[in-house]
Motif scaffolding. Structure first.
Motif, short mmCIF file in Angstrom:
data_model
loop_
_atom_site.label_atom_id
_atom_site.label_comp_id
_atom_site.label_asym_id
_atom_site.label_seq_id
_atom_site.Cartn_x
_atom_site.Cartn_y
_atom_site.Cartn_z
N ALA A 173 35.90 43.38 42.69
CA ALA A 173 36.65 42.44 41.86
C ALA A 173 37.78 41.80 42.65
CB ALA A 173 37.21 43.15 40.63
N ILE A 174 38.42 42.57 43.52
CA ILE A 174 39.49 42.03 44.35
C ILE A 174 38.92 40.99 45.31
CG2 ILE A 174 41.08 42.63 46.22
CD1 ILE A 174 41.77 45.14 44.56
N GLU A 175 37.77 41.27 45.88
CA GLU A 175 37.13 40.30 46.78
C GLU A 175 36.78 39.01 46.04
OE1 GLU A 175 33.93 42.39 48.70
OE2 GLU A 175 35.35 43.64 49.83
N ASP A 176 36.38 39.12 44.77
CA ASP A 176 36.11 37.91 43.98
C ASP A 176 37.36 37.05 43.90
OD1 ASP A 176 33.50 38.66 43.55
OD2 ASP A 176 33.84 39.42 41.52
N TYR A 177 38.52 37.68 43.71
CA TYR A 177 39.77 36.93 43.66
C TYR A 177 40.12 36.36 45.02
CZ TYR A 177 41.41 37.53 38.90
OH TYR A 177 41.56 37.44 37.55
N GLN A 178 40.00 37.14 46.07
CA GLN A 178 40.39 36.64 47.38
C GLN A 178 39.43 35.55 47.86
OE1 GLN A 178 40.40 40.33 49.65
NE2 GLN A 178 38.81 39.57 50.97
N ASN A 179 38.20 35.54 47.36
CA ASN A 179 37.25 34.49 47.73
C ASN A 179 37.62 33.13 47.13
OD1 ASN A 179 35.75 36.21 49.33
ND2 ASN A 179 34.30 36.71 47.72
N LYS A 180 38.61 33.10 46.25
CA LYS A 180 39.08 31.84 45.68
C LYS A 180 40.03 31.13 46.63
CE LYS A 180 38.69 33.57 40.97
NZ LYS A 180 39.38 33.87 39.72
N CYS A 181 40.49 31.81 47.68
CA CYS A 181 41.49 31.23 48.59
C CYS A 181 40.96 30.00 49.34
CB CYS A 181 41.98 32.28 49.58
SG CYS A 181 42.98 33.57 48.82
N ALA A 182 39.79 30.12 49.95
CA ALA A 182 39.26 29.00 50.73
C ALA A 182 39.04 27.75 49.87
CB ALA A 182 37.98 29.41 51.45
N PRO A 183 38.42 27.86 48.70
CA PRO A 183 38.28 26.66 47.87
C PRO A 183 39.62 26.06 47.44
CG PRO A 183 36.76 28.35 47.13
CD PRO A 183 37.66 28.98 48.14
N GLU A 184 40.62 26.91 47.22
CA GLU A 184 41.94 26.39 46.86
C GLU A 184 42.58 25.64 48.02
OE1 GLU A 184 43.52 26.20 43.89
OE2 GLU A 184 41.65 26.96 43.08
N LEU A 185 42.37 26.13 49.25
CA LEU A 185 42.89 25.40 50.42
C LEU A 185 42.20 24.04 50.54
CD1 LEU A 185 44.66 25.19 52.92
CD2 LEU A 185 42.87 26.41 54.19
N VAL A 186 40.90 24.00 50.28
CA VAL A 186 40.16 22.73 50.34
C VAL A 186 40.75 21.75 49.32
CG1 VAL A 186 37.93 21.62 49.90
CG2 VAL A 186 38.04 23.72 51.24
N LYS A 187 41.05 22.23 48.12
CA LYS A 187 41.63 21.34 47.10
C LYS A 187 43.03 20.89 47.50
CE LYS A 187 40.96 23.89 43.35
NZ LYS A 187 40.90 24.32 41.94
N TYR A 188 43.82 21.80 48.06
CA TYR A 188 45.19 21.49 48.44
C TYR A 188 45.24 20.56 49.65
CZ TYR A 188 49.98 22.12 49.99
OH TYR A 188 51.27 21.89 50.39
#
Length: 71
Positions: free
Chosen positions: A11-26
């Motif tokens: 579950a923690i990895e699911d959350y940390q896997n959101k980092c790269a897509p958020e950087l792409v959006k930012y």
């Protein structure tokens, strides 16, 4: 992350896997830059017992920079 019992590494990895897509959006440019990496801080089972529920995404670079990654 939501309250409750420690959710486990998956579950923690699911959350940390959101980092790269958020950087792409930012900053799509930063996400494509090979000098920019991601470092993720996340709760351990021990810190979870202390109330830590935060996953923090940090864009890193070995090359010194000033200003924002966003263009």
């Amino acid at each position: 992350m939501p309250d409750g019992g420690f959710p486990g590494q998956s579950a923690i990895e699911d959350y940390q896997n959101k980092c790269a897509p958020e950087l792409v959006k930012y900053s799509p440019e930063a996400a494509r830059d090979p000098e920019v990496g991601l470092f993720v801080l996340y709760p351990s089972e021990d810190s979870w017992r202390e109330g830590d529920r935060t996953v923090t995404c940090i864009a890193t670079s070995d090359t010194p920079r000033t200003g924002t990654l966003k263009k």
